[in-house]
Design a protein around this motif. Structure first.
Motif, short mmCIF file in Angstrom:
data_model
loop_
_atom_site.label_atom_id
_atom_site.label_comp_id
_atom_site.label_asym_id
_atom_site.label_seq_id
_atom_site.Cartn_x
_atom_site.Cartn_y
_atom_site.Cartn_z
N GLN A 285 0.82 -1.21 0.00
CA GLN A 285 0.00 0.00 0.00
C GLN A 285 0.86 1.26 0.00
O GLN A 285 0.35 2.35 -0.26
N ARG A 286 2.15 1.12 0.25
CA ARG A 286 3.08 2.26 0.12
C ARG A 286 3.65 2.35 -1.29
O ARG A 286 4.48 3.22 -1.56
N GLY A 287 3.25 1.45 -2.18
CA GLY A 287 3.71 1.49 -3.56
C GLY A 287 5.03 0.79 -3.79
O GLY A 287 5.64 0.96 -4.84
N GLU A 288 5.50 -0.01 -2.84
CA GLU A 288 6.79 -0.69 -2.95
C GLU A 288 6.60 -2.16 -3.31
O GLU A 288 5.62 -2.79 -2.91
N ARG A 289 7.57 -2.70 -4.05
CA ARG A 289 7.52 -4.12 -4.38
C ARG A 289 7.89 -4.98 -3.18
O ARG A 289 7.30 -6.04 -2.96
N THR A 290 8.86 -4.52 -2.38
CA THR A 290 9.28 -5.26 -1.20
C THR A 290 8.14 -5.37 -0.21
O THR A 290 7.52 -4.37 0.15
N GLY A 291 7.86 -6.60 0.22
CA GLY A 291 6.76 -6.82 1.15
C GLY A 291 5.47 -7.26 0.49
O GLY A 291 4.50 -7.58 1.18
N SER A 292 5.44 -7.29 -0.84
CA SER A 292 4.24 -7.73 -1.56
C SER A 292 4.25 -9.25 -1.71
O SER A 292 5.25 -9.93 -1.44
N LEU A 293 3.12 -9.80 -2.14
CA LEU A 293 3.04 -11.24 -2.41
C LEU A 293 4.03 -11.63 -3.50
O LEU A 293 4.72 -12.65 -3.39
N LEU A 294 4.11 -10.83 -4.55
CA LEU A 294 5.03 -11.13 -5.65
C LEU A 294 6.47 -11.20 -5.15
O LEU A 294 7.22 -12.12 -5.50
N ASP A 295 6.86 -10.23 -4.34
CA ASP A 295 8.22 -10.20 -3.82
C ASP A 295 8.51 -11.43 -2.96
O ASP A 295 9.60 -12.00 -3.00
#
Length: 909
Positions: free
Chosen positions: A302-312
């Protein structure tokens, strides 16, 4: 009308006449008139210059020095420039800010221009218009993310989205109802959106554009007319009709026509290599609306970062193409159980064949980004390194097919369907094998960046090239030999020198040159130039050698460029099999990565069918589990059982209660993410999972205001809830968290109650509804297919302990005051809250609850309870005689008393 997220405008420029302009400035003005909305990079020698308002915009955006040089019709000419060799870095910054940039390059060699006259101007033309959606350079792209140009059209209540990833050549279309445009558009993650100008103001379109968050380029409505659009698309593909590509709706043709028109403009006549448009059948993919995609943090947090997402968390790919394929898989999960199970078959096979999977991944590491290299070569922007990428990809494909061909698995001789299909695409045909053999033989292992830099063709590939190289490279030795002969023949200490005017010449001092000047015409040394202290001569042999060395250098460059262009043409001819090969490499990498991740975390294969069941045993949130285990802590798995048919007493809607911080939101998101994983053809972190495919996924977990659109937190919550109630079907899956909390207590309870009944009776979907309105728990006795779940917590010695375990039944209380204490709220405030809570819970009449409370009771915080020593500690103290203790004995006694005090709870020593 307002244009959502349109790019930064170029300062409005007056139309400037070329009358009275210098030849170069006239060239600039003509080029600028062709692209008035773009910043014009005008090539002048080693720099790209910007003039007038373009210079002012670029200077502000890039921090360039703004100067003024010369005048045009009495007006100072503002000027800023960037070095040609560093242009891509500046270009990237402008593109990230949403600007369009037109590149006006020199298309003629200055030497050729001079042949037309000493005052002739080098020919310059716009060779490309660079926009966010048309990037192809590696330095401007995210290697592990797609960069899509997307067009949107509406017609008769239907919406179409056409997307092209120019860097890899993939083209897709999708058609949906206008109300579903937002979820369809955001699934493509567009970098730039094309829209017919007459559509601005349409409510569905404006909402979709606002949620997509990409720059919007308006185009003339005439470009979207189906008949003209079909002709333009056919011209782009070089075919007479689009029938061979499938049956497209008129609205799809309109969207594809916008793409074709934009590519004609931005690529300036260069036709990119594109795959045939792949049509997504309506209902082929799981529909995920923008709010759900954001709350679940599938590819971005929700901060717009890839790190911490499901994909990452899942990404174990070893190639850029594989990373993009995995992202596409998670962004657009499927809905067809057969296709999902075929994908799961491939993942499962690679999980079982661990050793082979390791070899596959090792081979894939040796490949390059074949798809993007192909596009750059086809557009004339590629270089020798892109040829090396094609070679590496094709070589890897050969090695992979050989690896699978020699596997010795006698118990499992067959391969899954999708794996067989990928291997078929990885098998090069005869033409591609011949190209690979030629590149293996002729292209050096580490080629230069540009063909004109030379050194790309391996020795032995072209004998005439080797001869020219020998003459060029051995010139120093040949010149040294000639110098030695000249000295021996004349007895004069000549030195061979070179400059750009005379070429090679023999140089001696003026005094040493006197005997040679007296010889006359019979002398082999021909006088060329006399300076103050030196005299320069040449010989017939030296002049001939000079010409041959110069020609050899030019011939080497010309032959290497010619060889490169021949290979590039061959690559373009073989674009279709190379694209298929690149797609297969990416698919195989993504599938092997999912298998690798599944083995690492102990994920299992879900059982996916066309039923209405959702049964998760021991499910785990993949992202939270990874974070918790990184800290060395265990993760508590949970079960979730829902059935849209209400079979075997299984509910289709569960109310989830429990204190804040107990894990309700994690439990809800966990179930939703496992649905995404299963329908993406991935294994799931659980002991077991059975899933009847979901058509639409809704997740309203957490809320915030939307000030840009004038919406409060509660209004945003209600808009998202309305979308769920209007769109969810009996095959949908809904997770809701805290509906109605943004308004008055009884209003919120009433809304939550009505929403629960609607989901149960009208939508009849599978749903998890987390709430702090414990009054809703009584609905379990009124609604046939509703059950209560709660996240357990326990008080221990005054502290609240979260067990993170979901159990049947409602929570007994919310423990809000205890959570406030854990959060660090001052003790006086916590004590006052506890007193208010006790009063509210014990007073019978609602109207009298607050009136009976004394004001400002928190002014004097309660004194801490008196410390009470345990009996054992009191007895030990009684036995001590301080005057009789030595220092060591006193210290030991103190340690003993300390140990006795450790068993004391709160309020005790």
């Amino acid at each position: 009308m307002n244009r959502p997220l349109s790019p930064p405008p170029v300062a409005e420029q007056p139309v400037r006449s070329t009358e009275g302009a210098t030849p170069v400035m006239a060239q600039f003005l003509e080029a600028k008139a062709a692209q008035p909305d773009a910043l014009l990079f005008f090539r002048m020698g080693d720099f790209y210059e910007l003039f007038f308002e373009d210079a002012e915009v670029a200077a502000g955006a890039l921090g360039l020095a703004l100067t003024k040089r010369g005048k045009h019709l009495g007006e100072d000419i503002a000027m800023a420039g960037v070095p040609a060799h560093a242009m891509e870095g500046y270009l990237a910054r402008l593109i990230r800010q949403g600007h369009r940039v037109a590149i006006c390059d020199q298309t003629e060699d200055p030497a050729e221009a001079k042949k037309r006259g000493s005052k002739a101007v080098v020919r310059r033309e716009i060779v490309r218009v660079v926009t966010p959606g048309t990037l192809t350079e590696d330095s401007l792209l995210d290697a592990r993310g797609a960069n899509r140009l997307v067009a949107v059209t509406l017609r008769s209540g239907r919406a179409a989205v056409a997307a092209v990833e120019l860097s890899s050549g993939r083209v897709e279309t999708a058609v949906c109802d206008a109300g579903d445009l937002a979820s369809t558009l955001v699934a493509f993650s567009p970098s730039e959106i094309l829209v017919p100008d007459r559509l601005f103001g349409d409510a569905d379109l404006d909402q979709a554009l606002a949620t997509a968050g990409a720059p919007v380029q308006p185009l003339a409505q005439a470009l979207a007319e189906p008949r003209a659009a079909a002709e333009r698309v056919a011209r782009l593909y070089g075919v007479a009709t689009l029938d061979a590509f499938g049956a497209f709706e008129p609205v799809e043709i309109s969207a594809l026509g916008l793409i074709a028109a934009y590519l004609e403009t931005t690529q300036v006549g260069v036709v990119p290599v594109l795959s045939p448009p792949r049509r997504s059948v309506e209902g082929q993919h799981l529909a995920i609306d923008p709010a759900t995609r954001l709350s679940l943090e599938i590819d971005r947090t929700q901060r717009g970062e890839r790190t911490g997402s499901l994909l990452d968390t899942l990404d174990r790919t070893v190639t850029a193409g594989g990373a993009r394929a995995l992202a596409e898989r998670l962004a657009r999960p499927g809905r067809d159980p057969d296709r999902i199970n075929r994908a799961l078959d491939a993942v499962g096979w690679l999980v079982e064949h661990r050793s082979l999977r390791g070899e596959v991944r090792d081979l894939l590491k040796g490949s390059s980004d074949t798809a993007r290299a192909l596009t750059r070569l086809a557009l004339g922007r590629g270089g020798p390194r892109d040829l090396a990428a094609i070679r590496a990809g094709t070589r890897t494909a050969q090695e992979l097919t050989a690896l699978f061909a020699r596997r010795s698995d006698r118990l499992d001789p067959t391969l899954p369907h999708d794996l067989e299909r990928a291997l078929a695409a990885l098998t090069p045909d005869a033409a591609l094998q011949a190209l690979l053999a030629e590149l293996d033989e002729g292209l050096v292992e580490d080629p230069p960046h540009l063909a004109r830099d030379g050194g790309l063709v391996a020795p032995g590939h072209r004998p005439e090239l080797d001869q020219a190289r020998t003459l060029r490279d051995d010139s120093r030795r040949v010149i040294a030999e000639l110098e030695a002969r000249a000295v021996a023949d004349s007895g004069i200490p000549f030195r061979v020198r070179h400059n750009a005017v005379l070429g090679y010449f023999l140089e001696v001092t003026a005094k040493q040159a006197e005997p040679l000047m007296q010889r006359g015409a019979e002398s082999p040394f021909i006088h060329r130039q006399t300076l103050a202290n030196q005299v320069r001569f040449t010989t017939v042999e030296l002049s001939d050698l000079d010409a041959r060395i110069t020609q050899a250098g030019h011939r080497v460059t010309a032959m290497e460029v010619e060889t490169f262009e021949g290979w590039r043409a061959r690559v373009r001819e073989l674009a279709a099999p190379i694209q298929a090969l690149a797609d297969a490499l990416g698919w195989l990498d993504a599938t092997a990565a999912l298998a690798e991740w599944a083995e690492e975390v102990g994920a299992v294969r879900p059982d996916v069918d066309d039923g209405l069941e959702l049964c998760i045993e021991g499910g785990r949130h993949p992202v939270v589990e990874a974070a918790v285990r990184a800290e060395g802590k265990p993760y508590t798995p949970n079960d979730c059982r829902l059935d849209g048919a209400g079979a075997n007493g299984c509910p289709r809607l569960a109310l989830v209660t429990g204190p804040n911080m107990a894990g309700k939101s994690t439990f809800l998101r966990q179930a939703a993410l496992l649905v995404v994983l299963a329908q993406a053809g991935a294994f799931v972190p659980a002991r077991a999972m059975r899933l009847g495919v979901v058509d639409r996924l809704f997740s309203r977990v957490g809320a915030g205001d939307d000030l840009a659109r004038g919406r409060s937190t509660f209004m945003t919550e209600m808009v998202e809830t309305a979308a769920i109630l209007n769109q969810a079907t009996d095959r949908s899956f809904v997770v809701l968290d805290e509906i109605g909390r943004g308004t008055a207590t009884y209003d919120g309870l009433a809304i939550a109650w009505a929403v629960t009944e609607a989901l149960h009776e009208a939508n009849r979907c599978r749903a998890l509804f987390a709430t702090h309105y414990h009054e809703l728990a009584q609905l379990e006795g009124r609604l046939d297919h509703l059950a209560n779940l709660s996240l357990r917590a326990r008080e221990w010695n005054g502290d609240l302990v979260f067990l993170h375990e979901a159990v049947a039944g409602p929570a007994d209380r919310s423990y809000g005051v205890q959570v406030a204490r854990l959060a660090g709220v001052p003790p006086g405030v916590v004590a006052r809250a506890r007193a208010v809570l006790d009063q509210l819970e014990t007073t019978g009449e609602a109207d009298s609850r607050l009136d009976d409370l004394p004001l400002f009771a928190m002014a004097e915080p309660p004194a801490p309870a008196a410390a009470v020593a345990p009996p054992a500690m009191v007895a030990a103290l009684a036995e001590l005689e301080p005057d009789d203790l030595s220092p060591r004995e006193a210290l030991e006694a103190l340690y003993r008393l300390k140990a006795l005090s450790r068993g004391a709870g709160p309020g005790r020593l």
